[in-house]
Design an enzyme around this catalytic site. Structure first.
Site, PDB file in Angstrom:
ATOM      1  N   LYS A  37      -3.252   5.134   5.351  1.00  0.00           N
ATOM      2  CA  LYS A  37      -2.522   5.038   4.079  1.00  0.00           C
ATOM      3  C   LYS A  37      -2.626   3.578   3.636  1.00  0.00           C
ATOM      4  CE  LYS A  37       0.192   6.813   0.883  1.00  0.00           C
ATOM      5  NZ  LYS A  37      -0.299   7.782  -0.125  1.00  0.00           N
ATOM      6  N   ASP A  84      -2.730  11.540   2.564  1.00  0.00           N
ATOM      7  CA  ASP A  84      -2.296  12.624   1.675  1.00  0.00           C
ATOM      8  C   ASP A  84      -3.499  13.438   1.208  1.00  0.00           C
ATOM      9  OD1 ASP A  84      -3.071  10.321   0.317  1.00  0.00           O
ATOM     10  OD2 ASP A  84      -1.523  10.444  -1.226  1.00  0.00           O
TER      11      ASP A  84
END
Ligand code: IPM
Ligand code: MG
Length: 355
Positions: free
Chosen positions: A188, A220
Site C-alpha cells: 500500500k 486493494d
C-alpha cells in the site's frame, strides 16, 4: 530414516485434523521405509487450560530440537475474554517467532474436480488458479508495539526493516524461479511508509533476477484482481497483514479454506507446517472437518524440511485421486452430495498412498 516431528494439535478441530495427517505420514513411512516419531506438545487454549500460558517453554524447546513441527490450529470462544497478552493466538505468533519462521508459503491451487465448489464464474477462472502467497510472517503490525491510551485510543505499530524485506523477497524469487517466473509485490505504497520501504527494496532486488518478471499492485487492487482474474498470479510477495487477508481470499477460490496448506520456514530446514484455516470451534468434535489442508501441509513438510520429494508427491497425488473419485467432506460437497467424515477422508488418502 527417522524424523522427529513435534505435533501441536491445539484447539477446536486441531486434534482431529492432525490425527488424519499422521495417518497419511504413517502410510508414507510404511511405503517408503521411514519412521516418523511424534512428540505431542501443548499450544494455544489447550496450554492455557493446563498451564495458564499459551506457549510453554517446553513446547518451544521441543520444537527447536525437532526436525519439523506440524500444527493444527489455536483459539476458541472460551479464551476470547482473556487478557490479550495470553490469548491462544499469542502462542501461535510466539512459536513462529521462536522458530525464526519468517517465510510463510501458502500455495492456492484449484483442483479440477472441485471446480464446482469455486464461487467464481467459470469464465473468470481463465487459466485456472495456481499461485503461492509468499507472506512475511515474523514482522509487520503483528509484532509491532501495541498500546492503549487512557482515553481508549488503540495503537499498533506497523514496521518493517530492510533486511526483513530482503530475505522474504529472495524467498519469493526463488519460488518464482521454480514456477512461472513472475513475482507480484503487493503493498500500500500510496499510503504507508512501510510499504514504500517494501517497494524500494524490491525494486533494488528485482534486477538480480533478470529472468523473473516483477510487478507491483496496491493491496486493494490486488484483492480485486484476485477475484476478477486469479490466473494472472504466480507468486504474490507481501507482508504479514496483507498476506493473512489475501491468503484467505485466495483459499475460497479453491472451493474451501479447508484445502490450503502452509509452510513457515526460516534459514535452516526446520519448519512449521499448518493449515491456513483456524480452529473452527463450531464444528469441533463432530468429525466433519476437512483434513486435506493439514495433510497437504504434511506433504510440504516432507518436501521442504526432509527433502523427500517423491513422498511429498505421493501425498499430493493421493489427494488428487481421492477428490477425483468424488469423495468430499461437507465443506467441498454440493448441497445434495454424499459426504465423508474427517477420519474417512484421512483413511481414503492413506489407503491411496499405500496402493
Ligand atoms: C493465519 C491465522 C493467524 C494469523 C491467526 C490465528 C493469528 O489467521 O495463520 O492466517 O493471523 O496469522
Ligand atoms: Mg489468517
Amino acid at each position: 530414516m527417522d524424523y522427529r516431528i513435534v505435533l501441536l494439535k491445539g484447539d477446536g478441530i486441531g486434534p482431529e485434523i492432525i490425527d488424519e495427517a499422521c495417518k497419511c505420514l504413517d502410510a508414507i513411512g510404511e511405503k517408503y521405509g521411514h519412521q516418523f516419531l511424534y512428540d505431542e506438545q501443548l499450544i494455544g487454549g489447550a496450554a492455557i487450560d493446563e498451564l495458564g500460558i499459551p506457549l510453554p517453554q517446553d513446547t518451544i524447546d521441543a520444537c527447536l530440537a525437532s526436525d519439523a513441527v506440524l500444527m493444527g490450529a489455536v483459539g476458541g470462544p472460551q479464551w476470547d475474554s482473556l487478557d490479550p497478552s495470553i490469548r491462544p493466538e499469542v502462542g501461535l505468533l510466539g512459536i513462529r517467532k521462536a522458530l525464526g519462521a519468517y517465510a510463510n508459503i501458502r500455495p492456492a491451487k484449484l483442483y479440477a474436480p472441485l471446480a464446482d465448489a469455486c464461487p467464481l464464474k467459470p469464465e473468470r477462472l481463465g487459466d485456472g488458479l495456481d499461485l503461492i502467497v509468499c507472506r512475511e510472517l515474523t514482522g509487520d503490525v503483528y509484532f509491532g508495539k501495541k498500546h492503549r491510551d487512557a482515553d481508549g485510543t488503540g495503537h499498533d505499530d506497523m514496521n518493517y526493516t530492510i533486511p526483513e524485506i530482503e530475505r522474504i523477497a529472495h524467498r519469493a524469487y526463488a519460488l518464482a524461479a521454480q514456477r512461472r517466473n513472475h513475482v507480484t509485490c503487493v503493498d500500500k505504497a500510496n499510503i504507508l511508509e512501510t510499504s514504500r520501504v517494501w517497494r524500494e527494496t524490491i525494486e533494488r532486488i528485482a534486477p538480480e533476477y533478470p529472468d523473473i518478471v516483477t510487478d507491483y499492485l496496491y493491496v486493494d487492487n490486488a484483492s480485486m484482481q484476485l477475484v476478477l482474474n486469479p490466473g494472472q498470479f504466480d507468486v504474490i510477495l507481501t507482508g504479514n497483514l496483507f498476506g493473512d487477508i489475501l491468503s484467505d481470499e485466495a483459499s475460497c477460490i479453491t472451493g474451501s479454506i479447508g484445502m490450503l496448506p502452509s509452510a513457515s520456514l526460516g534459514e535452516g530446514t526446520l519448519g512449521l507446517y499448518e493449515p491456513i484455516h483456524g480452529s473452527a470451534p463450531d464444528i469441533a468434535g463432530r468429525g466433519i472437518a476437512n483434513p486435506i489442508a493439514t495433510i497437504l501441509s504434511a506433504a510440504m513438510m516432507l518436501r521442504y524440511s526432509f527433502g523427500l520429494t517423491s513422498e511429498a508427491n505421493a501425498i499430493e497425488w493421493a489427494v488428487d485421486t481421492v477428490l477425483e473419485a468424488g469423495y468430499r467432506t461437507s465443506d467441498i460437497a454440493k448441497p445434495d452430495e454424499a459426504t465423508v467424515s474427517c477420519a474417512q477422508m484421512g483413511d481414503l488418502i492413506a489407503a491411496d498412498i499405500l496402493q
